[in-house]
Design an enzyme around this catalytic site. Sequence first.
Site, PDB file in Angstrom:
ATOM      1  N   SER A 243       3.239   0.680  -1.973  1.00 23.66           N
ATOM      2  CA  SER A 243       3.738  -0.227  -2.717  1.00 23.66           C
ATOM      3  C   SER A 243       3.033  -1.342  -3.538  1.00 23.66           C
ATOM      4  O   SER A 243       1.874  -1.109  -2.673  1.00 23.66           O
ATOM      5  CB  SER A 243       4.878  -0.429  -1.741  1.00 23.66           C
ATOM      6  OG  SER A 243       4.648  -1.809  -1.014  1.00 23.66           O
ATOM      7  N   LYS A 244       3.537  -2.247  -4.179  1.00 30.06           N
ATOM      8  CA  LYS A 244       3.881  -2.877  -5.103  1.00 30.06           C
ATOM      9  C   LYS A 244       3.063  -4.003  -4.446  1.00 30.06           C
ATOM     10  O   LYS A 244       1.946  -5.091  -4.711  1.00 30.06           O
ATOM     11  CB  LYS A 244       4.514  -3.390  -5.785  1.00 30.06           C
ATOM     12  CG  LYS A 244       4.624  -5.012  -6.666  1.00 30.06           C
ATOM     13  CD  LYS A 244       3.919  -5.036  -8.542  1.00 30.06           C
ATOM     14  CE  LYS A 244       3.648  -5.137  -9.267  1.00 30.06           C
ATOM     15  NZ  LYS A 244       3.054  -4.578 -10.037  1.00 30.06           N
ATOM     16  N   ARG A 245       3.745  -3.884  -2.682  1.00 34.21           N
ATOM     17  CA  ARG A 245       2.799  -5.654  -1.900  1.00 34.21           C
ATOM     18  C   ARG A 245       1.932  -4.851  -1.468  1.00 34.21           C
ATOM     19  O   ARG A 245       1.337  -6.661  -1.464  1.00 34.21           O
ATOM     20  CB  ARG A 245       4.086  -5.725  -0.734  1.00 34.21           C
ATOM     21  CG  ARG A 245       4.762  -6.698  -0.591  1.00 34.21           C
ATOM     22  CD  ARG A 245       6.218  -7.273  -0.026  1.00 34.21           C
ATOM     23  NE  ARG A 245       6.340  -5.194   0.280  1.00 34.21           N
ATOM     24  CZ  ARG A 245       6.903  -4.595   1.341  1.00 34.21           C
ATOM     25  NH1 ARG A 245       6.346  -4.844   3.062  1.00 34.21           N
ATOM     26  NH2 ARG A 245       7.886  -3.069   1.316  1.00 34.21           N
ATOM     27  N   GLY A 247      -0.943  -3.688  -3.197  1.00 34.97           N
ATOM     28  CA  GLY A 247      -1.805  -4.194  -4.329  1.00 34.97           C
ATOM     29  C   GLY A 247      -1.124  -3.235  -5.087  1.00 34.97           C
ATOM     30  O   GLY A 247      -0.029  -2.629  -5.272  1.00 34.97           O
TER      31      GLY A 247
END
Length: 482
Positions: A243-245, A247
């Site tokens: 997920s974006k969190r 990286g």
Amino acid sequence: MTVVTRFAPSPTGYLHVGGLRTALYAYLFARQNKGKFILRIEDTDQKRYVEGAVESLQNALKFFDLNWDEGPIFQSHRTAIYQKYAQQLLESGKAYRCFCTSEELDAMREQQAKLKIAPKYDRRCLELAPEKTAEKLAAGIPFVIRQLIPYKDIDFLDTIRGDMHFHGKDIDDQVLIKSDGLPTYHLANVVDDHEMEVTHVIRGEEWLPSTPKHLWLYEAFGWTPPIFAHLPLLLNPDRSKLSKRQGDVAAEDFVAKGYLKEAMINFIAFLGWNPGTEEEIFSLEDLVKRFSLDRVQKAGAVFNLEKLDWLNAHYLRAKTTKELTDLILPLLQKESWYSDALPQKFSEAQKEKILSSVQLRMKTLLDGPTMLRPFLLDTLDYKRELFFSEKMKVDEATVKLALENAIPALEALDNYDEEETIKAALVAVIEKLGLKNGQVLWPLRVALTNEEYSPGVFELCRLMGKELTLKRLKATLEFFAV
Ligand code: GLU
């Protein structure tokens, strides 16, 4: 039968690496079967519309050479077609109008939660008497069109996941047409796959739960469904969902970080597929020949950046000097210190030498400007502290002593082509002064580069040649004279 695949992104902003993998597999499968690859933009959800997203998606696909044969086809331009098909389902009794307001639906869900039953539309509008429906329609009351899900079990064969079984009674009567007249993903997706004669639906695992709904739509229309292949999830090394969190997840981010498209494609291809051999290096053309859906795994695929770095270094080293120059030049031109006049002071042979050395050490394209900077800059903006080292026992006196003695020794040297000769000259200086290697070589290295990390002094002298080497050393001596 001509194989037809499609990549059907919703334009929500950027090309996710998972989307890139879906596009790649769909592309490879179409190409290797001499089939057709369609780009379809699933933009029926206007709320999620992001300005410029379609252009950046197309640019990203083109950048990776995933060229499509047809499209982009925009679902937002096809509203009348979905309306026509929804009408057909209403007439055949496979769909019905639902006039419930969102308050009514909320109350229904609340009640179901209280009774601990699965939240599902209770079909109260299905039972509406025809005259009631006509009344509501005449009064202009907004409605959605829902799919009448047959409450029976359903089986299908997924090329990757094998036999799949779903319980029909757990599935909600899907909205097919929203109250604004626009279709939902489910209807538009099925209608388009049918109309575009898609033979293989290759998409992410997150769409697996939607497949029974789609299959019932095919059944309701009397159409033959395509073959489904649901690709495994992408995982972080700790096996959590990528997920974006954690990286970067946008393909563009990796490009901006200096990863080559060949490395990205090779890396992405292996996220869920492998050739069944030890081979690791695959170009797009190799993949077209060797990829097979049968070898795509069910288990989540771990996104291992070390592998990407390794592949990137490999592909960087495989570039010719000309190719590398073309890739680095635009990055150099963005540096404030750079001007096109700077490389002109080097001969072609010297440029070649410097680039080859840099090429061996580069991990990403972004290393290019940093590693070339000490060679290209006219003058270096020295910082005193970088010269000194407590650990290596280098202080100002040592720096001066090293420079004062290295300069004449290197001045006496004419052949800078062999590192051995340069080394012999400098070792003689070290021995004469009775100092440790680092006490002489560290200050010389900083004098030549003004960088914390760089190749060693002998290599630097060879790459810089006599003139630049002496210019740098003398400049440092002057710097310490004030
Ligand atoms: N529009 C869907 C997405 O954004 C496509 C799913 C499919 O391929 O059926 O992923």
